[in-house]
Every structure is written in C-alpha cells, then in structure tokens.
Design a protein around this motif. Structure first.
Motif, PDB file in Angstrom:
ATOM      1  N   GLU A 139       6.731  -3.807  89.834  1.00 13.89           N
ATOM      2  CA  GLU A 139       7.514  -4.654  88.944  1.00 13.89           C
ATOM      3  C   GLU A 139       8.979  -4.215  88.910  1.00 13.89           C
ATOM      4  O   GLU A 139       9.313  -3.091  89.243  1.00 13.89           O
ATOM      5  CB  GLU A 139       6.931  -4.590  87.524  1.00 13.89           C
ATOM      6  N   SER A 140       9.818  -5.124  88.473  1.00  8.43           N
ATOM      7  CA  SER A 140      11.236  -4.813  88.337  1.00  8.43           C
ATOM      8  C   SER A 140      11.418  -3.700  87.303  1.00  8.43           C
ATOM      9  O   SER A 140      10.820  -3.742  86.223  1.00  8.43           O
ATOM     10  CB  SER A 140      12.002  -6.060  87.875  1.00  8.43           C
ATOM     11  N   PRO A 141      12.252  -2.698  87.614  1.00  9.38           N
ATOM     12  CA  PRO A 141      12.507  -1.626  86.642  1.00  9.38           C
ATOM     13  C   PRO A 141      13.518  -2.036  85.574  1.00  9.38           C
ATOM     14  O   PRO A 141      13.747  -1.309  84.613  1.00  9.38           O
ATOM     15  CB  PRO A 141      13.082  -0.513  87.529  1.00  9.38           C
ATOM     16  N   LEU A 142      14.128  -3.215  85.755  1.00 11.19           N
ATOM     17  CA  LEU A 142      15.187  -3.654  84.849  1.00 11.19           C
ATOM     18  C   LEU A 142      14.630  -4.285  83.579  1.00 11.19           C
ATOM     19  O   LEU A 142      13.626  -5.007  83.622  1.00 11.19           O
ATOM     20  CB  LEU A 142      16.083  -4.673  85.557  1.00 11.19           C
ATOM     21  N   THR A 143      15.290  -4.047  82.470  1.00 13.42           N
ATOM     22  CA  THR A 143      14.924  -4.737  81.234  1.00 13.42           C
ATOM     23  C   THR A 143      15.424  -6.177  81.326  1.00 13.42           C
ATOM     24  O   THR A 143      16.223  -6.519  82.206  1.00 13.42           O
ATOM     25  CB  THR A 143      15.573  -4.071  80.005  1.00 13.42           C
ATOM     26  N   ALA A 144      14.976  -7.013  80.408  1.00 13.91           N
ATOM     27  CA  ALA A 144      15.409  -8.415  80.400  1.00 13.91           C
ATOM     28  C   ALA A 144      16.928  -8.515  80.248  1.00 13.91           C
ATOM     29  O   ALA A 144      17.581  -9.323  80.913  1.00 13.91           O
ATOM     30  CB  ALA A 144      14.708  -9.170  79.275  1.00 13.91           C
ATOM     31  N   ARG A 145      17.500  -7.686  79.396  1.00 11.10           N
ATOM     32  CA  ARG A 145      18.943  -7.753  79.168  1.00 11.10           C
ATOM     33  C   ARG A 145      19.718  -7.221  80.369  1.00 11.10           C
ATOM     34  O   ARG A 145      20.756  -7.770  80.740  1.00 11.10           O
ATOM     35  CB  ARG A 145      19.309  -6.980  77.890  1.00 11.10           C
ATOM     36  N   GLU A 146      19.223  -6.156  80.995  1.00 11.71           N
ATOM     37  CA  GLU A 146      19.872  -5.643  82.210  1.00 11.71           C
ATOM     38  C   GLU A 146      19.840  -6.700  83.314  1.00 11.71           C
ATOM     39  O   GLU A 146      20.811  -6.864  84.056  1.00 11.71           O
ATOM     40  CB  GLU A 146      19.177  -4.362  82.679  1.00 11.71           C
ATOM     41  N   THR A 147      18.745  -7.431  83.389  1.00 10.43           N
ATOM     42  CA  THR A 147      18.618  -8.509  84.369  1.00 10.43           C
ATOM     43  C   THR A 147      19.647  -9.597  84.081  1.00 10.43           C
ATOM     44  O   THR A 147      20.313 -10.094  84.997  1.00 10.43           O
ATOM     45  CB  THR A 147      17.190  -9.112  84.331  1.00 10.43           C
ATOM     46  N   ASP A 148      19.795  -9.970  82.804  1.00 10.17           N
ATOM     47  CA  ASP A 148      20.780 -10.987  82.417  1.00 10.17           C
ATOM     48  C   ASP A 148      22.196 -10.554  82.806  1.00 10.17           C
ATOM     49  O   ASP A 148      22.982 -11.353  83.331  1.00 10.17           O
ATOM     50  CB  ASP A 148      20.739 -11.227  80.896  1.00 10.17           C
ATOM     51  N   GLY A 171      31.354  -2.888  75.655  1.00  7.72           N
ATOM     52  CA  GLY A 171      30.697  -1.580  75.768  1.00  7.72           C
ATOM     53  C   GLY A 171      29.218  -1.723  76.100  1.00  7.72           C
ATOM     54  O   GLY A 171      28.676  -0.976  76.920  1.00  7.72           O
ATOM     55  N   THR A 172      28.569  -2.690  75.459  1.00  6.55           N
ATOM     56  CA  THR A 172      27.151  -2.930  75.717  1.00  6.55           C
ATOM     57  C   THR A 172      26.934  -3.393  77.154  1.00  6.55           C
ATOM     58  O   THR A 172      26.002  -2.967  77.831  1.00  6.55           O
ATOM     59  CB  THR A 172      26.594  -3.982  74.731  1.00  6.55           C
ATOM     60  N   VAL A 173      27.825  -4.273  77.629  1.00  5.97           N
ATOM     61  CA  VAL A 173      27.738  -4.746  79.021  1.00  5.97           C
ATOM     62  C   VAL A 173      27.873  -3.566  79.977  1.00  5.97           C
ATOM     63  O   VAL A 173      27.097  -3.434  80.934  1.00  5.97           O
ATOM     64  CB  VAL A 173      28.824  -5.810  79.311  1.00  5.97           C
ATOM     65  N   ARG A 174      28.837  -2.688  79.727  1.00  6.97           N
ATOM     66  CA  ARG A 174      29.028  -1.515  80.594  1.00  6.97           C
ATOM     67  C   ARG A 174      27.774  -0.628  80.587  1.00  6.97           C
ATOM     68  O   ARG A 174      27.372  -0.101  81.622  1.00  6.97           O
ATOM     69  CB  ARG A 174      30.251  -0.702  80.131  1.00  6.97           C
ATOM     70  N   ASN A 175      27.173  -0.463  79.418  1.00  2.00           N
ATOM     71  CA  ASN A 175      25.954   0.354  79.321  1.00  2.00           C
ATOM     72  C   ASN A 175      24.818  -0.259  80.139  1.00  2.00           C
ATOM     73  O   ASN A 175      24.092   0.450  80.850  1.00  2.00           O
ATOM     74  CB  ASN A 175      25.520   0.498  77.858  1.00  2.00           C
ATOM     75  N   HIS A 176      24.655  -1.578  80.028  1.00  2.00           N
ATOM     76  CA  HIS A 176      23.590  -2.247  80.787  1.00  2.00           C
ATOM     77  C   HIS A 176      23.850  -2.179  82.287  1.00  2.00           C
ATOM     78  O   HIS A 176      22.929  -1.973  83.080  1.00  2.00           O
ATOM     79  CB  HIS A 176      23.461  -3.704  80.339  1.00  2.00           C
ATOM     80  N   LEU A 177      25.105  -2.358  82.686  1.00  2.00           N
ATOM     81  CA  LEU A 177      25.447  -2.260  84.106  1.00  2.00           C
ATOM     82  C   LEU A 177      25.179  -0.857  84.631  1.00  2.00           C
ATOM     83  O   LEU A 177      24.623  -0.677  85.724  1.00  2.00           O
ATOM     84  CB  LEU A 177      26.918  -2.632  84.332  1.00  2.00           C
ATOM     85  N   SER A 178      25.535   0.135  83.844  1.00  2.00           N
ATOM     86  CA  SER A 178      25.318   1.525  84.240  1.00  2.00           C
ATOM     87  C   SER A 178      23.822   1.808  84.400  1.00  2.00           C
ATOM     88  O   SER A 178      23.398   2.448  85.368  1.00  2.00           O
ATOM     89  CB  SER A 178      25.931   2.457  83.195  1.00  2.00           C
ATOM     90  N   ALA A 179      23.031   1.328  83.454  1.00  5.93           N
ATOM     91  CA  ALA A 179      21.570   1.533  83.518  1.00  5.93           C
ATOM     92  C   ALA A 179      20.987   0.833  84.748  1.00  5.93           C
ATOM     93  O   ALA A 179      20.134   1.387  85.450  1.00  5.93           O
ATOM     94  CB  ALA A 179      20.918   0.993  82.243  1.00  5.93           C
ATOM     95  N   ALA A 180      21.465  -0.385  85.012  1.00  2.72           N
ATOM     96  CA  ALA A 180      20.962  -1.155  86.157  1.00  2.72           C
ATOM     97  C   ALA A 180      21.327  -0.473  87.474  1.00  2.72           C
ATOM     98  O   ALA A 180      20.516  -0.431  88.411  1.00  2.72           O
ATOM     99  CB  ALA A 180      21.521  -2.571  86.122  1.00  2.72           C
ATOM    100  N   ILE A 181      22.544   0.071  87.546  1.00  2.00           N
ATOM    101  CA  ILE A 181      22.978   0.789  88.751  1.00  2.00           C
ATOM    102  C   ILE A 181      22.071   1.994  88.986  1.00  2.00           C
ATOM    103  O   ILE A 181      21.613   2.247  90.107  1.00  2.00           O
ATOM    104  CB  ILE A 181      24.457   1.211  88.628  1.00  2.00           C
ATOM    105  N   GLY A 182      21.781   2.725  87.921  1.00  2.00           N
ATOM    106  CA  GLY A 182      20.908   3.896  88.036  1.00  2.00           C
ATOM    107  C   GLY A 182      19.491   3.526  88.467  1.00  2.00           C
ATOM    108  O   GLY A 182      18.911   4.159  89.350  1.00  2.00           O
TER     109      GLY A 182
END
Length: 202
Positions: A139-148, A171-182
């Motif tokens: 399954e995708s490791p991304l959360t729904a918001r990270e996917t969005d 700030g929230t967008v940057r956090n989600h992008l960072s998590a998705a990159i990781g």
C-alpha cells in the motif's frame, strides 16, 4: 441476455476501437461512449448500464474517482477499469473505489469481452501480473493529506499556491511535503511526485 455497456476514454480513437470490437460480440451492446469522468457519471445516471469500462487517465474526474461516482449514481452498474497504465497503486485504489475489475488496454478483445461477462456475473477480474506487482509493492505509505499535497504539487505549484488550494498553512504544506519526500525515498518534491506517480499512489 444483452449486457449494456458504457465506455469512457478521453482518446476518441481508443474509445471507438473498443466500441467496435465489443460491439461485434452478440451479447454486448454499447449504449454510451464518453470522453470524461464527469460525462461517465452522467451517462451512468441516464442509461444505468450493466458494466462501465473506464480509463484511469481522463481530464477532470479521473477513472478511479469516476468509478466511485458511477457506483454511487448507478449502484447496479459494475465497473471495469481498462488502462494503459498498469500501476499497482492504481489497482488497489480502483478496487477500494468499487471497481470489479482491472485490465490493461493490450488485453486481447476476446479476453476483454470475457472480463465484461464475468464482471456482469458478479465475479472479480484482475490482470494477474498487476495483482502480483500490487502485492509486492504494498500500500501507499502516504497519508491522505500527504497525497493531496503531492498531487497539488504535480505541476510545480508553489508552497503558497498549494496552501491556498488545500486551505492549509504554508508551514503545514512544507511539513507534508517533507514527510512525503522521506516516505518515497526521494531527494526533493519533484522526485517524490515522480515516485508516487510511478507507483500509482496519486
């Protein structure tokens, strides 16, 4: 008994070829051909077809989102996803959206017609190679918001533009992008988008 079909593909040539091939089968009848996901939902509401064949990559409402909407608009309509893009994540998302089958477009016409009949009988049809790949990939490791957020970043939108589109703080967008990159093992957000697209997670 005739099985009534709805075809949705944004490529007119492909749509026409599918219609012609399936129309040769004595028990299959194409009752509607459309080019977008939105038109597929409207056609399903109007015609209540037995089976809808939907392409994944369509402008606006994509095939997976259209699948869920078609099933909601016409609950007796079964959905078969027919796509060029045999990506494991697409398969998983399509099944979660209510699809009864998933095959690639280079499936021989006789096998495609058989898949339609089996789905109409209440069975599930999945391309075997894709099913195996899906199990291996997981399954995708991304959360729904990270996917969005990654989906919004596909075309190179700025953090500010993504934040405005999704009603989030920058700030929230940057956090989600960072998590998705990781989670995708990427070195930047462009690479993360490519990894996610390649696995069918977006």
């Amino acid at each position: 008994m005739t099985i009534r079909l709805l075809l949705a593909d944004d490529q007119a040539l492909v749509r026409g070829a599918l219609s012609a091939l399936l129309g040769l089968e004595p028990d299959l009848e194409v009752v509607a051909e459309v080019g977008t996901g939105e038109e597929a939902v409207a056609a399903a509401t109007e015609h209540a077809p037995d089976v809808a064949l939907l392409d994944v990559e369509m402008p606006g409402l994509d095939g997976i989102a259209a699948c869920a909407a078609v099933r909601a608009a016409s609950p007796d309509t079964q959905v078969l996803i027919v796509t060029t893009f045999g990506r494991p994540g697409y398969l998983r998302r399509a099944l979660q959206a209510g699809a009864s089958g998933f095959v690639v477009k280079d499936t021989p016409a006789s096998q495609l017609a058989d898949a339609v009949r089996r789905i109409h009988q209440g069975l599930r049809v999945v391309d075997p190679a894709l099913a195996t790949d899906s199990l291996v990939t997981g399954e995708s490791p991304l959360t729904a918001r990270e996917t969005d957020v990654l989906r919004a970043a596909r075309d190179g939108a700025s953090v500010a533009a993504i934040a405005a589109e999704l009603f989030l703080s920058e700030g929230t967008v940057r956090n989600h992008l960072s998590a998705a990159i990781g989670k995708t093992g990427a070195s930047n957000r462009t690479e993360a988008v490519l990894v996610a697209l390649g696995n069918g997670w977006l």
